[in-house]
Design a protein around this motif. Structure first.
Motif, PDB file in Angstrom:
ATOM      1  N   MET A 138       0.880  -1.150   0.007  1.00 18.08           N
ATOM      2  CA  MET A 138      -0.093   0.199   0.087  1.00 18.08           C
ATOM      3  C   MET A 138       1.072   1.173  -0.140  1.00 18.08           C
ATOM      4  O   MET A 138       1.593   1.287   0.894  1.00 18.08           O
ATOM      5  CB  MET A 138      -0.750   0.000   1.232  1.00 18.08           C
ATOM      6  N   LEU A 139       0.591   2.201  -1.037  1.00 16.67           N
ATOM      7  CA  LEU A 139       1.432   3.184  -1.244  1.00 16.67           C
ATOM      8  C   LEU A 139       0.740   4.654  -1.146  1.00 16.67           C
ATOM      9  O   LEU A 139       0.343   5.087  -2.310  1.00 16.67           O
ATOM     10  CB  LEU A 139       2.530   3.379  -2.509  1.00 16.67           C
ATOM     11  N   PRO A 140       0.410   5.154  -0.217  1.00 17.65           N
ATOM     12  CA  PRO A 140      -0.235   6.437  -0.094  1.00 17.65           C
ATOM     13  C   PRO A 140       0.442   7.674  -0.541  1.00 17.65           C
ATOM     14  O   PRO A 140       1.674   7.455  -0.818  1.00 17.65           O
ATOM     15  CB  PRO A 140      -0.723   6.519   1.150  1.00 17.65           C
ATOM     16  N   LYS A 141      -0.359   8.737  -0.863  1.00 18.47           N
ATOM     17  CA  LYS A 141       0.412   9.788  -1.230  1.00 18.47           C
ATOM     18  C   LYS A 141       1.544  10.443  -0.123  1.00 18.47           C
ATOM     19  O   LYS A 141       2.707  10.677  -0.475  1.00 18.47           O
ATOM     20  CB  LYS A 141      -0.345  11.246  -1.213  1.00 18.47           C
ATOM     21  N   ASN A 142       1.222  10.152   0.931  1.00 17.98           N
ATOM     22  CA  ASN A 142       2.034  10.383   2.206  1.00 17.98           C
ATOM     23  C   ASN A 142       1.810   9.562   3.334  1.00 17.98           C
ATOM     24  O   ASN A 142       0.492   9.333   3.604  1.00 17.98           O
ATOM     25  CB  ASN A 142       2.637  11.944   2.452  1.00 17.98           C
ATOM     26  N   LEU A 143       2.724   9.418   4.355  1.00 24.43           N
ATOM     27  CA  LEU A 143       2.351   8.827   5.868  1.00 24.43           C
ATOM     28  C   LEU A 143       2.019   9.889   6.673  1.00 24.43           C
ATOM     29  O   LEU A 143       2.382  11.028   6.478  1.00 24.43           O
ATOM     30  CB  LEU A 143       3.622   8.157   6.103  1.00 24.43           C
ATOM     31  N   GLY A 144       1.145   9.675   7.497  1.00 23.65           N
ATOM     32  CA  GLY A 144       0.949  10.393   8.725  1.00 23.65           C
ATOM     33  C   GLY A 144      -0.358  11.289   8.422  1.00 23.65           C
ATOM     34  O   GLY A 144      -0.787  12.136   9.223  1.00 23.65           O
TER      35      GLY A 144
ATOM     36  N   VAL B  33      -0.572  -7.283   3.761  1.00 23.42           N
ATOM     37  CA  VAL B  33      -0.702  -5.873   3.358  1.00 23.42           C
ATOM     38  C   VAL B  33       0.186  -5.167   3.935  1.00 23.42           C
ATOM     39  O   VAL B  33       0.348  -5.302   5.111  1.00 23.42           O
ATOM     40  CB  VAL B  33      -2.137  -5.047   3.348  1.00 23.42           C
ATOM     41  N   ASP B  34       1.378  -4.592   3.232  1.00 22.36           N
ATOM     42  CA  ASP B  34       2.512  -3.744   3.842  1.00 22.36           C
ATOM     43  C   ASP B  34       2.245  -2.306   3.624  1.00 22.36           C
ATOM     44  O   ASP B  34       2.008  -2.000   2.392  1.00 22.36           O
ATOM     45  CB  ASP B  34       3.765  -4.075   3.809  1.00 22.36           C
ATOM     46  N   GLU B  35       2.136  -1.134   4.463  1.00 22.04           N
ATOM     47  CA  GLU B  35       2.196   0.121   3.888  1.00 22.04           C
ATOM     48  C   GLU B  35       3.572   0.933   4.148  1.00 22.04           C
ATOM     49  O   GLU B  35       4.388   0.678   4.914  1.00 22.04           O
ATOM     50  CB  GLU B  35       1.157   0.910   4.950  1.00 22.04           C
ATOM     51  N   VAL B  36       3.630   1.485   2.927  1.00 20.55           N
ATOM     52  CA  VAL B  36       5.041   2.347   2.817  1.00 20.55           C
ATOM     53  C   VAL B  36       4.745   3.491   2.097  1.00 20.55           C
ATOM     54  O   VAL B  36       3.903   3.709   1.816  1.00 20.55           O
ATOM     55  CB  VAL B  36       6.377   1.433   1.847  1.00 20.55           C
ATOM     56  N   GLY B  37       5.684   4.588   2.274  1.00 18.82           N
ATOM     57  CA  GLY B  37       5.493   5.888   1.621  1.00 18.82           C
ATOM     58  C   GLY B  37       6.258   6.922   2.140  1.00 18.82           C
ATOM     59  O   GLY B  37       6.709   6.741   3.325  1.00 18.82           O
ATOM     60  N   PRO B  38       6.361   8.116   1.407  1.00 22.56           N
ATOM     61  CA  PRO B  38       7.075   9.173   1.825  1.00 22.56           C
ATOM     62  C   PRO B  38       6.336  10.031   2.771  1.00 22.56           C
ATOM     63  O   PRO B  38       5.152   9.738   3.208  1.00 22.56           O
ATOM     64  CB  PRO B  38       7.114   9.994   0.416  1.00 22.56           C
TER      65      PRO B  38
ATOM     66  N   ASN C  30       0.949  10.980  -6.465  1.00 22.24           N
ATOM     67  CA  ASN C  30       1.350  12.296  -6.452  1.00 22.24           C
ATOM     68  C   ASN C  30       1.132  12.981  -7.578  1.00 22.24           C
ATOM     69  O   ASN C  30       1.201  14.253  -7.588  1.00 22.24           O
ATOM     70  CB  ASN C  30       2.294  12.381  -5.526  1.00 22.24           C
ATOM     71  N   ASP C  31       1.271  12.288  -8.808  1.00 24.87           N
ATOM     72  CA  ASP C  31       1.437  12.877  -9.871  1.00 24.87           C
ATOM     73  C   ASP C  31       0.925  11.816 -11.157  1.00 24.87           C
ATOM     74  O   ASP C  31       1.282  10.688 -10.940  1.00 24.87           O
ATOM     75  CB  ASP C  31       2.898  13.386 -10.199  1.00 24.87           C
ATOM     76  N   PRO C  32       0.119  12.262 -12.261  1.00 23.78           N
ATOM     77  CA  PRO C  32      -0.036  11.327 -13.129  1.00 23.78           C
ATOM     78  C   PRO C  32       0.819  10.638 -14.036  1.00 23.78           C
ATOM     79  O   PRO C  32       0.633   9.581 -14.645  1.00 23.78           O
ATOM     80  CB  PRO C  32      -1.059  12.226 -14.187  1.00 23.78           C
ATOM     81  N   THR C  33       2.053  11.359 -13.965  1.00 23.96           N
ATOM     82  CA  THR C  33       3.031  10.740 -14.910  1.00 23.96           C
ATOM     83  C   THR C  33       4.268  10.474 -14.187  1.00 23.96           C
ATOM     84  O   THR C  33       5.238   9.690 -14.919  1.00 23.96           O
ATOM     85  CB  THR C  33       3.243  11.724 -16.238  1.00 23.96           C
ATOM     86  N   ALA C  34       4.795  11.292 -13.117  1.00 29.61           N
ATOM     87  CA  ALA C  34       6.203  10.966 -12.847  1.00 29.61           C
ATOM     88  C   ALA C  34       6.497   9.755 -12.062  1.00 29.61           C
ATOM     89  O   ALA C  34       7.606   9.431 -12.129  1.00 29.61           O
ATOM     90  CB  ALA C  34       6.218  12.156 -11.435  1.00 29.61           C
ATOM     91  N   ILE C  35       5.436   8.915 -11.756  1.00 33.10           N
ATOM     92  CA  ILE C  35       5.831   7.709 -11.311  1.00 33.10           C
ATOM     93  C   ILE C  35       5.400   6.652 -12.451  1.00 33.10           C
ATOM     94  O   ILE C  35       5.622   5.350 -12.045  1.00 33.10           O
ATOM     95  CB  ILE C  35       4.871   7.361 -10.103  1.00 33.10           C
TER      96      ILE C  35
END
Length: 338
Positions: free
Chosen positions: A41-47, A69-74, A102-107
Motif C-alpha cells: 500500500m503506497l499512499p501519497k504520504n504517511l501520517g 498488506v504492508d504500507e510504505v510511503g514518503p 502524487n502525479d499522473p506521469t512522474a511515477i
C-alpha cells in the motif's frame, strides 16, 4: 450507491469491521486466501489520517482474503517521492501495488518497470495515466465530487459572493480534475459566485493553515473557502475557528469526521463531504487480489466480488467506482469514527 447505503445506515469504521466478519462474500473476493500474495500500500504520504483510514480498510480486506498488506510511503506528498518505494516493491517481487499517485506521469516509468516484473498495479484515490496501471479504484465520479462541493458552498454563502479554493499539491491528479470541473460549473450554474483564487497547501497542515490566513488577508470580501483535501479543510477550519472570520466565512470541502468534528460542533463548519476512505482501501485491496488471482484482467466489463461491498464491474479505462459523496453535518457526524 453502495457507499451511500452503508453510510446512511450509520456505519462507522468499527461497525464496518464487524459487518465484514459476518459477510458471507468476504472470503470470495479475488485472492482466494493465498498466503503468498503480498500487496504493498503506497499512499501519497504517511501520517495523513485519510490514508491511515484507507490502509485500515486494506488491512481489513487482507485479513478476509488471507493475503499480506504492508504500507510504505514518503513523509511528504511530492511528484517523485513515491518512485523509490515503487522500485523497492518491484525488486522484492510483491504481487501488487496499491498506489495513490502524487502525479499522473512522474511515477509512470517506475510503475511500468514494476508491471514488467509481474507486479499488478492498482491506483486508488488519485490516478496515473491509464497506461501505467491495471485498475483505478475511484472514490466517486469527478463530476459528483465537484457538484457536491459547489452545492455545499452555495448553500452556505447564500448563492452569492467570493470564494477561494485551498487545494493539495499543484500536481495532484484528483484535485486538479475536481477544480477544473468546479470552475466550469461555476461559470455555467453559479453566476453570482466568483472564484477569486486557488492556492496550494501541499497537503501539509502548517502550509495549509498559512495559506488560509493569506487568503483571508488578501480577499477581505471572501465568503467561503472550499478545500477538496482532508488536510486542507481541517487546517482552514482550525484557522477560522479562532479568528474574527468565524461565522462570517464558510469552510467546506472534503474531510474526515474525526478531523472535522470539533469544528462542526463549535459552528465553524456547517457541512462537508467525503466518501468512506476505509471502504476505498478495502475495495482497492479486493481488486488487487482479484487481479493477482486472475479473476479479472482490468478489462471493461470484468466483474468481481468485493467482500462486504458486494459485486463491482470494471468500467471504461479500467475504472472501478466506489460510490457517491456523502454529506456530514451536526445531525450525523457523531455516528462516524474515522
Amino acid at each position: 450507491m453502495k457507499f451511500t447505503s452503508v453510510v446512511t445506515a450509520g456505519t462507522a469504521v468499527v461497525l464496518a469491521l464487524g459487518l465484514a466478519a459476518c459477510s458471507g462474500g468476504g472470503g470470495e473476493g479475488g485472492g482466494g486466501g493465498d498466503d503468498d500474495v503480498a500487496i504493498t500500500m503506497l499512499p501519497k504520504n504517511l501520517g495523513n489520517p485519510y490514508f491511515e483510514a484507507s490502509t485500515a480498510g486494506a488491512q481489513e480486506a487482507a485479513g478476509e482474503l488471507g493475503v499480506a498488506v504492508d504500507e510504505v510511503g514518503p513523509d511528504a506528498a511530492s511528484p517523485d517521492a513515491q518512485v523509490p518505494f515503487i522500485n523497492t516493491a518491484a525488486q522484492q517481487g510483491v504481487s501488487a501495488l496499491v498506489v495513490s499517485a502524487n502525479d499522473p506521469t512522474a511515477i509512470g516509468d517506475a510503475l511500468e518497470e514494476a508491471r514488467s516484473a509481474g507486479t499488478k498495479v492498482v491506483t486508488f484515490d488519485s490516478d496515473t495515466e491509464p497506461q501505467f496501471r491495471d485498475l483505478f479504484v475511484n472514490q466517486a465520479s469527478a463530476e459528483g465530487i465537484a457538484d457536491k462541493q459547489l452545492e455545499l458552498i452555495a448553500e452556505q454563502i447564500g448563492g452569492a459572493g467570493e470564494i477561494a479554493i485551498l487545494s493539495a499539491s499543484a500536481n495532484a491528479t484528483n484535485q486538479n480534475a475536481w477544480i477544473a470541473l468546479m470552475e466550469e460549473k461555476l461559470a455555467s450554474d453559479y453566476p453570482d459566485i466568483e472564484l477569486v483564487e486557488t492556492v496550494y497547501g501541499d497537503d501539509d497542515d502548517q502550509t495549509s493553515f498559512d495559506k488560509t490566513a493569506a487568503l483571508l488577508q488578501s480577499h477581505p470580501d471572501l465568503k467561503g473557502i472550499v478545500s477538496p483535501t482532508t488536510v486542507g479543510i481541517a487546517a482552514a477550519a482550525r484557522y477560522v475557528s479562532t479568528s474574527e472570520y468565524k461565522g462570517k466565512v464558510a469552510v467546506t470541502g472534503l474531510g474526515t469526521p474525526n478531523q472535522m468534528r470539533e469544528y462542526v460542533e463549535d459552528g465553524t463548519v456547517e457541512a462537508f463531504a467525503l466518501w468512506n476512505p476505509t471502504d476505498l482501501g478495502y475495495l482497492a485491496t479486493q481488486a488487487a487480489a482479484a487481479l493477482v488471482a486472475g479473476d479479472i484482467t482490468g478489462a471493461e466489463g470484468d466483474t468481481f466480488e468485493a467482500g462486504r461491498l458486494g459485486e463491482y464491474t470494471v468500467g471504461a479505462d479500467g475504472e472501478v467506482l466506489l460510490g457517491e459523496p456523502f454529506v456530514y453535518d451536526a445531525s450525523n457526524i457523531a455516528d462516524f469514527d474515522f
